[in-house]
Design a protein around this motif. Structure first.
Motif, mmCIF file in Angstrom:
data_model
loop_
_atom_site.group_PDB
_atom_site.id
_atom_site.type_symbol
_atom_site.label_atom_id
_atom_site.label_comp_id
_atom_site.label_asym_id
_atom_site.label_seq_id
_atom_site.Cartn_x
_atom_site.Cartn_y
_atom_site.Cartn_z
ATOM 1 N N ASN A 5 0.960 -1.171 -0.120
ATOM 2 C CA ASN A 5 -0.027 -0.076 0.128
ATOM 3 C C ASN A 5 1.156 1.216 0.030
ATOM 4 N N ILE A 6 0.682 2.078 -1.121
ATOM 5 C CA ILE A 6 1.570 3.120 -1.328
ATOM 6 C C ILE A 6 0.925 4.447 -1.445
ATOM 7 N N ALA A 7 1.046 5.460 -0.702
ATOM 8 C CA ALA A 7 0.328 6.896 -0.581
ATOM 9 C C ALA A 7 1.253 7.524 -1.722
ATOM 10 N N VAL A 8 0.324 8.244 -2.405
ATOM 11 C CA VAL A 8 0.845 8.921 -3.649
ATOM 12 C C VAL A 8 0.497 10.280 -3.594
ATOM 13 N N ILE A 9 1.261 11.241 -3.608
ATOM 14 C CA ILE A 9 1.111 12.557 -3.572
ATOM 15 C C ILE A 9 1.783 13.406 -4.626
ATOM 16 N N PRO A 10 1.234 13.354 -5.881
ATOM 17 C CA PRO A 10 1.586 14.076 -6.840
ATOM 18 C C PRO A 10 2.009 15.686 -6.774
ATOM 19 N N GLY A 11 1.317 16.258 -5.800
ATOM 20 C CA GLY A 11 1.836 17.720 -5.333
ATOM 21 C C GLY A 11 1.450 18.866 -6.610
ATOM 22 N N ASP A 12 2.470 19.465 -6.716
ATOM 23 C CA ASP A 12 2.205 20.679 -7.814
ATOM 24 C C ASP A 12 2.961 20.470 -9.028
ATOM 25 N N GLY A 13 2.688 21.535 -10.100
ATOM 26 C CA GLY A 13 3.542 21.668 -11.112
ATOM 27 C C GLY A 13 3.478 19.995 -12.048
ATOM 28 N N VAL A 14 4.801 20.035 -12.324
ATOM 29 C CA VAL A 14 5.200 18.907 -13.281
ATOM 30 C C VAL A 14 4.851 17.418 -12.389
ATOM 31 N N GLY A 15 4.757 17.548 -10.889
ATOM 32 C CA GLY A 15 4.735 16.315 -10.076
ATOM 33 C C GLY A 15 3.413 15.487 -10.670
ATOM 34 N N GLN A 16 2.525 16.545 -11.053
ATOM 35 C CA GLN A 16 1.167 15.805 -11.634
ATOM 36 C C GLN A 16 1.142 15.201 -12.853
ATOM 37 N N GLU A 17 2.315 15.321 -13.582
ATOM 38 C CA GLU A 17 2.516 14.711 -14.731
ATOM 39 C C GLU A 17 3.378 13.183 -14.621
ATOM 40 N N VAL A 18 4.389 13.778 -13.890
ATOM 41 C CA VAL A 18 5.452 12.339 -13.945
ATOM 42 C C VAL A 18 5.108 11.383 -12.948
ATOM 43 N N VAL A 19 4.295 11.850 -11.950
ATOM 44 C CA VAL A 19 3.833 10.494 -10.926
ATOM 45 C C VAL A 19 2.846 9.726 -11.602
ATOM 46 N N ASP A 42 -4.231 7.937 -3.593
ATOM 47 C CA ASP A 42 -3.853 9.337 -4.158
ATOM 48 C C ASP A 42 -4.603 10.388 -3.362
ATOM 49 N N PHE A 43 -3.388 11.475 -2.853
ATOM 50 C CA PHE A 43 -3.989 12.426 -1.998
ATOM 51 C C PHE A 43 -3.535 13.664 -2.639
ATOM 52 N N PRO A 44 -4.338 14.597 -3.142
ATOM 53 C CA PRO A 44 -4.588 15.729 -3.868
ATOM 54 C C PRO A 44 -4.037 16.835 -3.127
ATOM 55 N N TRP A 45 -2.970 16.871 -2.281
ATOM 56 C CA TRP A 45 -2.541 17.809 -1.546
ATOM 57 C C TRP A 45 -1.443 18.506 -2.295
ATOM 58 N N GLY A 46 -1.359 19.836 -1.866
ATOM 59 C CA GLY A 46 -0.525 20.730 -2.707
ATOM 60 C C GLY A 46 -1.020 22.312 -2.562
ATOM 61 N N CYS A 47 -0.332 23.041 -3.361
ATOM 62 C CA CYS A 47 -0.495 24.575 -3.373
ATOM 63 C C CYS A 47 -2.093 24.894 -3.692
ATOM 64 N N GLU A 48 -2.646 24.091 -4.606
ATOM 65 C CA GLU A 48 -4.126 24.405 -4.997
ATOM 66 C C GLU A 48 -4.799 24.077 -4.018
ATOM 67 N N TYR A 49 -4.555 22.913 -3.072
ATOM 68 C CA TYR A 49 -5.496 22.676 -2.031
ATOM 69 C C TYR A 49 -5.390 23.565 -0.950
ATOM 70 N N TYR A 50 -4.112 24.184 -0.705
ATOM 71 C CA TYR A 50 -3.861 25.204 0.223
ATOM 72 C C TYR A 50 -4.947 26.449 -0.233
ATOM 73 N N ASP A 63 -2.024 11.631 10.134
ATOM 74 C CA ASP A 63 -2.517 10.125 10.870
ATOM 75 C C ASP A 63 -2.718 9.144 9.664
ATOM 76 N N ASN A 64 -3.412 9.767 8.606
ATOM 77 C CA ASN A 64 -3.833 8.878 7.505
ATOM 78 C C ASN A 64 -2.398 8.190 6.740
ATOM 79 N N LEU A 65 -1.479 9.294 6.648
ATOM 80 C CA LEU A 65 0.022 9.022 5.692
ATOM 81 C C LEU A 65 0.463 7.635 6.641
ATOM 82 N N LYS A 66 0.577 7.956 7.936
ATOM 83 C CA LYS A 66 1.363 7.091 8.700
ATOM 84 C C LYS A 66 0.923 5.655 8.384
#
Length: 353
Positions: A5-19, A42-50, A63-66
């Protein structure tokens, strides 16, 4: 069948492409192994989430990531939207600290087909072990007064516990490689922290008599990475020194777009996190020209950490074979898109088995 079980955070910018593209490669490797399966969340966290929620992740996000085995991160930050100190400390550094990812690993090696800025790189292949929890990046200090009397104090904190575990990790790593450890110091300028670092390095070194050791001041070591990188095997340094040296390592490889990193939890209590060095690169996001190699090499490091060394080697060998065949993105002098590079790697992986 072993399910990871792998948590995936594409994050921002090109992360959303390469991940997402890199997940295709991991799924291909799982098919090749025929005994493992990756389940990605997938966790849609990043600057847009902020911007939408006022924080880089939800209140109980950690708590979820751990609960996950590993964390696969793309990139964090977009200074056009959120100041870097908010985005980094609210997500990347928050995860590193709360998951006790006390070691940062960053390899650098010469890859055929990637033009190094060095005239004669000589097939260098080294790993930098960076202390990842304290040192110069400790959250101790403050500011007082205003105007001409304004003062900023930033304290560097070095504990024996953290220095010992970092140095010992470097020696153990060198024992599995070419049996040489270089320590980055600056004891001729930082008269308390660096002599302490040097003392601990010497003490730990006495436990590993078969390992060759050397100590270089950070300024000289930085120049040596440019003039004779092939002379290094494992380099160990403090949080700040490791940060600087790893960017030099990426630069002499020929592109920061291919450089990987791993944030390692060594007590097994929480997941480790794997991320490329290149950052979010918002200036090229959405153009399908981002180099996926940094993210893919990061996946290789995750496989190694999970005990799938043969799959990790297969992936890196295939990456090098693909680049050597001229299938590469623009930053490496090629013409291929992000997806075209990944598709070629997937095709070659299936062919190699």
């Amino acid at each position: 069948m072993v399910i990871h079980n792998i948590a995936v955070i594409p994050g921002d910018g090109v992360g959303q492409e390469v991940v997402p593209e890199s997940l295709k490669v991991l799924e291909t490797l799982a098919e090749i192994h025929d005994g493992i399966k990756f389940e990605f969340t997938d966790f849609p966290w990043g600057c847009e989430y902020y911007l939408e929620n006022g924080s880089m992740m939800p209140e109980h996000g950690m708590d979820n990531l751990k609960n996950f085995e590993q964390i696969f991160l793309g990139a964090v930050g977009d200074p056009r939207l959120v100041p870097d100190h908010i985005s980094l400390w609210g997500l990347l550094i928050k995860i590193r600290r709360e998951c006790e990812q006390v070691i940062n690993l960053r390899p650098a090696k010469y890859i055929e087909g990637v033009k190094s800025p060095l005239a004669n790189p000589k097939d260098f292949d080294f790993v930098i072990v960076r202390e990842n929890s304290e040192g110069e990046y400790s959250e101790v200090g403050g500011t007082i007064h205003q105007g001409a009397d304004e003062i900023a104090v930033q304290n560097a904190v070095f504990t024996r516990k953290a220095v010992e575990r970092t140095v010992r990790y470097a020696f153990k790593l060198a024992d599995s490689r070419n049996k040489k450890v270089t320590s980055a110091t600056k004891s001729n300028g930082l008269i308390y922290s660096m002599p302490f670092w040097d003392k601990v390095f010497h003490e730990i070194g006495q436990e590993y008599t078969e390992i060759n050791t050397e100590t270089n001041h950070i300024d000289a070591l930085s120049s040596f990475l440019v003039t004779k990188p092939a002379s290094f095997d494992v380099i160990v340094g403090s949080n700040l020194f490791g940060d600087i040296l790893t960017d030099i390592g990426a630069a002499i490889m020929g592109s920061i777009g291919i450089a990987p990193a791993a944030n390692i939890n060594i007590n097994g209590k929480y997941p480790s996190m794997f991320e490329p060095v290149h950052g979010s690169a918002p200036d090229i996001a959405g153009k399908e020209i981002a180099n996926p190699i940094g993210q893919l090499w990061t996946a290789k490091m995750m496989l190694d950490h999970m005990g799938y060394d043969e799959l990790g080697k297969l992936l890196l060998d295939t990456i090098e074979e693909t680049i050597g065949a001229g299938v590469k993105t623009r930053d490496l002098g090629g013409t291929s898109s992000t997806r075209e590079v990944v598709d070629e790697i997937v095709k070659r992986l299936k062919r190699r088995v």
